[in-house]
Design an enzyme around this catalytic site. Sequence first.
Site, short mmCIF file in Angstrom:
data_model
loop_
_atom_site.label_atom_id
_atom_site.label_comp_id
_atom_site.label_asym_id
_atom_site.label_seq_id
_atom_site.Cartn_x
_atom_site.Cartn_y
_atom_site.Cartn_z
N SER A 179 13.55 -98.39 8.89
CA SER A 179 13.76 -96.98 9.18
C SER A 179 13.65 -96.79 10.68
CB SER A 179 12.70 -96.12 8.48
OG SER A 179 12.68 -94.80 8.98
N TYR A 205 3.74 -95.27 6.15
CA TYR A 205 5.19 -95.45 6.04
C TYR A 205 5.76 -96.02 7.34
CZ TYR A 205 10.15 -94.40 5.51
OH TYR A 205 11.52 -94.51 5.45
#
Length: 259
Positions: A137, A150
């Site tokens: 990401s 995350y």
Amino acid sequence: MQGYTLITGATSGIGKAFAYEYGKKGCPLIITGQREKLLNANAEDLRKKYGIEVKVIISDLSLDENIHDLEKLIEETNIETLINNAGMAHIGYFQDVDYSFFQNMINLHIICLTRLTKAVLPQMIERNSGTIINVASTAAFSATPKHNVYAGSKAYIMQFTECLHLDLMNTKIKIQVVCPNYTRTDIQDKIGISKKRQQGDIFIRYETPEQVVKHSMDALKKDKVICICGDFISKYYTFTSHFIPRKYYYKFVSKMYDE
């Protein structure tokens, strides 16, 4: 015989888009996910559309025993491409989220991805061919509030993939880390991002899973190890966030994510 493309987290979103991309190429698939009805529907549609073999594995890959079962399957199967896509997300301050959730995320993003990569490498090295795509990401590049584990786990994926590329530079094995920006997937719904916000604005640009996969395929043709998705504004923010003095950067992102 053509090797399989193994895609984790292929029920929806980016994983599903990868399945259709490789299905279109005529590749036999092994797809994993937890939602049996949806995954089987995807498999049936892929078989009808492209006339390919599709094996379905219903599995929660945050659990050690399920990772072990998939490792054994990899060792016994000719895998040409491994796409480590399975993931989960959250929005919340570290102190407010139950640790068991973080443990599952670490298992899925870090432990599972690392073990499956380790399992597939011997056969790829032996035949000197293969492709490994790890989905990270743009959060791997930037610290933001409420995305602690995350973002940290995605940073691991990016660093791990680059180091793996360096280890395998003298082979013909292709290694890539895909870094999507904001993407319209059902994960956005699960973590409470409204449909209105998913339309984006001048600063936040959402892409479809299919656009993310196109970025990946285009980058793979050019042997790019890091594939940063998004338009110019998204990429500009990703790169420049490193050069902003930390004091000002912290103030900016704190206001950006303040509710």
